[in-house]
Design an enzyme around this catalytic site. Structure first.
Site, PDB file in Angstrom:
ATOM      1  N   ARG A 124       0.830  -1.227   0.000  1.00 60.78           N
ATOM      2  CA  ARG A 124       0.000   0.000   0.000  1.00 60.78           C
ATOM      3  C   ARG A 124       0.861   1.273   0.000  1.00 60.78           C
ATOM      4  O   ARG A 124       0.540   2.262   0.653  1.00 60.78           O
ATOM      5  CB  ARG A 124      -0.944   0.040   1.208  1.00 60.78           C
ATOM      6  CG  ARG A 124      -2.001  -1.041   1.219  1.00 60.78           C
ATOM      7  CD  ARG A 124      -2.948  -0.924   0.034  1.00 60.78           C
ATOM      8  NE  ARG A 124      -4.109  -1.754   0.219  1.00 60.78           N
ATOM      9  CZ  ARG A 124      -4.190  -3.054  -0.074  1.00 60.78           C
ATOM     10  NH1 ARG A 124      -3.146  -3.660  -0.607  1.00 60.78           N
ATOM     11  NH2 ARG A 124      -5.288  -3.741   0.137  1.00 60.78           N
ATOM     12  N   SER A 146     -10.843  -0.486   2.891  1.00 62.92           N
ATOM     13  CA  SER A 146     -10.098  -0.612   4.151  1.00 62.92           C
ATOM     14  C   SER A 146      -9.661   0.769   4.608  1.00 62.92           C
ATOM     15  O   SER A 146      -8.969   1.464   3.865  1.00 62.92           O
ATOM     16  CB  SER A 146      -8.825  -1.437   3.953  1.00 62.92           C
ATOM     17  OG  SER A 146      -9.124  -2.736   3.547  1.00 62.92           O
ATOM     18  N   GLU A 166      -5.179   3.920   5.918  1.00 65.74           N
ATOM     19  CA  GLU A 166      -4.763   3.594   4.560  1.00 65.74           C
ATOM     20  C   GLU A 166      -5.069   4.739   3.599  1.00 65.74           C
ATOM     21  O   GLU A 166      -4.246   5.088   2.753  1.00 65.74           O
ATOM     22  CB  GLU A 166      -5.428   2.300   4.104  1.00 65.74           C
ATOM     23  CG  GLU A 166      -4.791   1.752   2.850  1.00 65.74           C
ATOM     24  CD  GLU A 166      -5.785   1.033   1.977  1.00 65.74           C
ATOM     25  OE1 GLU A 166      -6.583   1.696   1.295  1.00 65.74           O
ATOM     26  OE2 GLU A 166      -5.747  -0.210   1.981  1.00 65.74           O
TER      27      GLU A 166
HETATM   28  N1  EPU Z   1     -11.450 -10.376  10.017  1.00 61.81           N
HETATM   29  C1  EPU Z   1     -12.019 -10.143  11.252  1.00 61.81           C
HETATM   30  N2  EPU Z   1     -13.074  -9.271  11.323  1.00 61.81           N
HETATM   31  C2  EPU Z   1     -13.598  -8.660  10.241  1.00 61.81           C
HETATM   32  C3  EPU Z   1     -13.011  -8.898   8.971  1.00 61.81           C
HETATM   33  C4  EPU Z   1     -11.937  -9.750   8.886  1.00 61.81           C
HETATM   34  O1  EPU Z   1     -11.601 -10.671  12.263  1.00 61.81           O
HETATM   35  O2  EPU Z   1     -14.559  -7.891  10.399  1.00 61.81           O
HETATM   36  C5  EPU Z   1     -10.312 -11.294   9.917  1.00 61.81           C
HETATM   37  C6  EPU Z   1     -10.638 -12.436   8.970  1.00 61.81           C
HETATM   38  O3  EPU Z   1     -11.205 -13.496   9.672  1.00 61.81           O
HETATM   39  C7  EPU Z   1      -9.306 -12.783   8.367  1.00 61.81           C
HETATM   40  C8  EPU Z   1      -8.493 -11.511   8.459  1.00 61.81           C
HETATM   41  O4  EPU Z   1      -9.209 -10.628   9.333  1.00 61.81           O
HETATM   42  O5  EPU Z   1      -8.664 -13.765   9.143  1.00 61.81           O
HETATM   43  C9  EPU Z   1      -8.280 -10.884   7.084  1.00 61.81           C
HETATM   44  O6  EPU Z   1      -9.513 -10.477   6.522  1.00 61.81           O
HETATM   45  P1  EPU Z   1      -9.720 -10.253   4.954  1.00 61.81           P
HETATM   46  O7  EPU Z   1      -9.363 -11.479   4.221  1.00 61.81           O
HETATM   47  O8  EPU Z   1     -11.076  -9.680   4.765  1.00 61.81           O
HETATM   48  O9  EPU Z   1      -8.611  -9.229   4.526  1.00 61.81           O
HETATM   49  P2  EPU Z   1      -7.988  -7.918   5.187  1.00 61.81           P
HETATM   50  O10 EPU Z   1      -6.570  -8.206   5.493  1.00 61.81           O
HETATM   51  O11 EPU Z   1      -8.823  -7.439   6.301  1.00 61.81           O
HETATM   52  C10 EPU Z   1      -7.106  -7.005   2.912  1.00 61.81           C
HETATM   53  C11 EPU Z   1      -7.116  -5.714   2.152  1.00 61.81           C
HETATM   54  C12 EPU Z   1      -8.438  -5.508   1.421  1.00 61.81           C
HETATM   55  C13 EPU Z   1      -8.669  -6.701   0.498  1.00 61.81           C
HETATM   56  C14 EPU Z   1      -8.676  -7.970   1.372  1.00 61.81           C
HETATM   57  C15 EPU Z   1      -8.887  -9.232   0.584  1.00 61.81           C
HETATM   58  C16 EPU Z   1      -5.669  -4.203   3.411  1.00 61.81           C
HETATM   59  C17 EPU Z   1      -5.591  -2.996   4.271  1.00 61.81           C
HETATM   60  N3  EPU Z   1      -6.882  -4.583   3.049  1.00 61.81           N
HETATM   61  O12 EPU Z   1      -8.051  -6.884   3.961  1.00 61.81           O
HETATM   62  O13 EPU Z   1      -8.287  -4.346   0.609  1.00 61.81           O
HETATM   63  O14 EPU Z   1      -9.865  -6.589  -0.226  1.00 61.81           O
HETATM   64  O15 EPU Z   1      -7.412  -8.080   2.054  1.00 61.81           O
HETATM   65  O16 EPU Z   1      -7.700  -9.692   0.093  1.00 61.81           O
HETATM   66  O17 EPU Z   1      -4.637  -4.771   3.056  1.00 61.81           O
HETATM   67  C18 EPU Z   1      -8.664  -2.001   0.531  1.00 61.81           C
HETATM   68  O18 EPU Z   1      -7.440  -1.863   0.514  1.00 61.81           O
HETATM   69  O19 EPU Z   1      -9.455  -1.012   0.476  1.00 61.81           O
HETATM   70  C19 EPU Z   1      -9.226  -3.336   0.659  1.00 61.81           C
HETATM   71  C20 EPU Z   1     -10.540  -3.554   0.782  1.00 61.81           C
END
Ligand code: EPU
Length: 349
Positions: A173, A246, A342
């Site tokens: 990012r 995010s 972010e």
């Molecule tokens: N989780 C929670 N609570 C929640 C949501 C998620 O505990 O409300 C846990 C999930 O269980 C999982 C972990 O957090 O173990 C990761 O969740 P997720 O796969 O949804 O991905 P993320 O790391 O939270 C990142 C990106 C997103 C992208 C997703 C999918 C960043 C800051 N965000 O989110 O990007 O869509 O992975 O790969 O890296 C964005 O940048 O705007 C964005 C949406």
């Protein structure tokens, strides 16, 4: 009375322009001057006006990664240029895309043309020109992998520059553009996309979704469909409720802290980094700190995904920012980890 629009041929100028419909958090803010740019070749002329030359600049795509905490005292450049050019084609294609093209339209076009690579990045809001700035990423892929170079107007050197992949200094990012805000106006991005490559389906539920779809030999468009289904289920749609995806980055912490956190909180999702450090899930910590679905007035944290700050209606920029800070303090208090926003925060913070 709607603000006056002056067509300058290639761009339109609007004074005291409202920005509420130009940022996906739907924050009511104004810009001293807004320029809608349809022809990038007119940038030098526009940026040479004394009133513009001495003002602050802010480049805007779809405003899907921005929080305004006040009016913008300066010139907003809204990039509305269009055009996709395939420069060479074989096993892989070099494709130059105008900054104002919508990212998701471009991804769908590449899949329709039979190019691989961008399938995991479908449905991300924003423009092509904004994609390299924060190195957009999802489902185990980042756009940097496919960016050959970025063409930009360099406001310091007052010339068009082509920044190659290495110069862009891509990271999670992050890129050169985030470190020199206001210097570059991205006008086009040049991608290299292969006809075929190994698919990335082992991340965040893609394999499971493909199985639910009954697909056992996936093509890129199957993976794209799986990602669309996952994103639609998990992330609130900015067309329905104001949000900027995010709102917090997943913090990268050193091994000692990661080990301590994982010992104390076995459920915390964590990903090892090539440099030995560890990226930990901000969403998990925010949820564990009790903020998922939390609301203060019209500012809230989505009840669907804890990383997403939402505007339930008429939240102001400062109200949204105050809530974001409350979340950051809460997570720091509970886990000793400092979260970082972010999106770009424009104005006082
Ligand atoms: N989780 C929670 N609570 C929640 C949501 C998620 O505990 O409300 C846990 C999930 O269980 C999982 C972990 O957090 O173990 C990761 O969740 P997720 O796969 O949804 O991905 P993320 O790391 O939270 C990142 C990106 C997103 C992208 C997703 C999918 C960043 C800051 N965000 O989110 O990007 O869509 O992975 O790969 O890296 C964005 O940048 O705007 C964005 C949406």
């Amino acid at each position: 009375m709607p603000p006056e629009r002056v067509d300058m041929g290639g761009y339109t100028l609007i004074e005291n322009a409202p920005l509420a419909n130009r940022n996906t958090l739907r924050v009511d803010a104004r810009a001293t001057l807004l320029a809608e740019i349809r022809d990038a070749a007119k940038l030098p002329e526009l940026l040479d006006f004394p009133a513009v030359r001495h003002s602050r600049l802010l480049v805007l795509g779809e405003g899907s990664n921005m929080l305004f905490t006040g009016d913008f005292d300066g010139t907003v450049l809204a990039m509305e240029t269009r055009g996709v050019q395939v420069e060479s084609d074989g096993d892989s294609a070099r494709i130059a895309v105008a900054a104002g093209e919508r990212w998701d339209d471009f991804v769908r076009w590449t899949l329709g043309q039979g190019y691989a690579g961008l399938e995991n990045l479908i449905l991300i809001p924003g423009t092509v020109g904004a994609a390299p700035i924060q190195n957009i990423g999802a489902y185990g892929c980042e756009v940097a992998e496919f960016v050959e170079s970025v063409e930009a107007w360099d406001t310091r050197e007052r010339r068009v520059v082509t920044l190659d992949h290495a110069t862009c200094a891509f990271a999670y990012r992050d890129s050169l553009f985030k470190h020199e805000p206001g210097r570059y106006v991205v006008t086009a991005v040049r991608f290299v996309l292969p006809r075929s490559r190994p698919l990335r389906t082992d991340y965040a539920g893609i394999d499971e979704e493909l199985a639910r779809m009954g697909v056992d030999k996936p093509a890129p468009f199957h993976v794209a469909e799986a990602v669309v289904r996952l994103r639609t289920r998990k992330l609130p749609d900015p067309a329905v409720i104001g949000n900027a995806g995010s709102f917090f980055k997943n913090p990268i912490v050193d091994t000692a802290l990661a080990d301590a956190l994982k010992r104390e909180h076995p459920g915390l999702a964590a990903w090892s980094q090539p440099d030995g450090r560890c990226k930990v899930s901000a969403a998990w910590m925010i949820e564990a700190a009790g903020f998922k679905g939390f609301r203060e007035g019209d500012a809230g944290i989505s009840n669907r995904h804890a990383l997403v700050l939402v505007n339930h209606g008429h939240a102001t920029g400062p109200q949204l920012w105050a809530l974001a800070q409350q979340v950051m303090h809460g997570v720091h208090g509970k886990f000793g980890v400092q979260l970082e926003p972010e999106p770009v925060v424009i104005g006082e913070r």
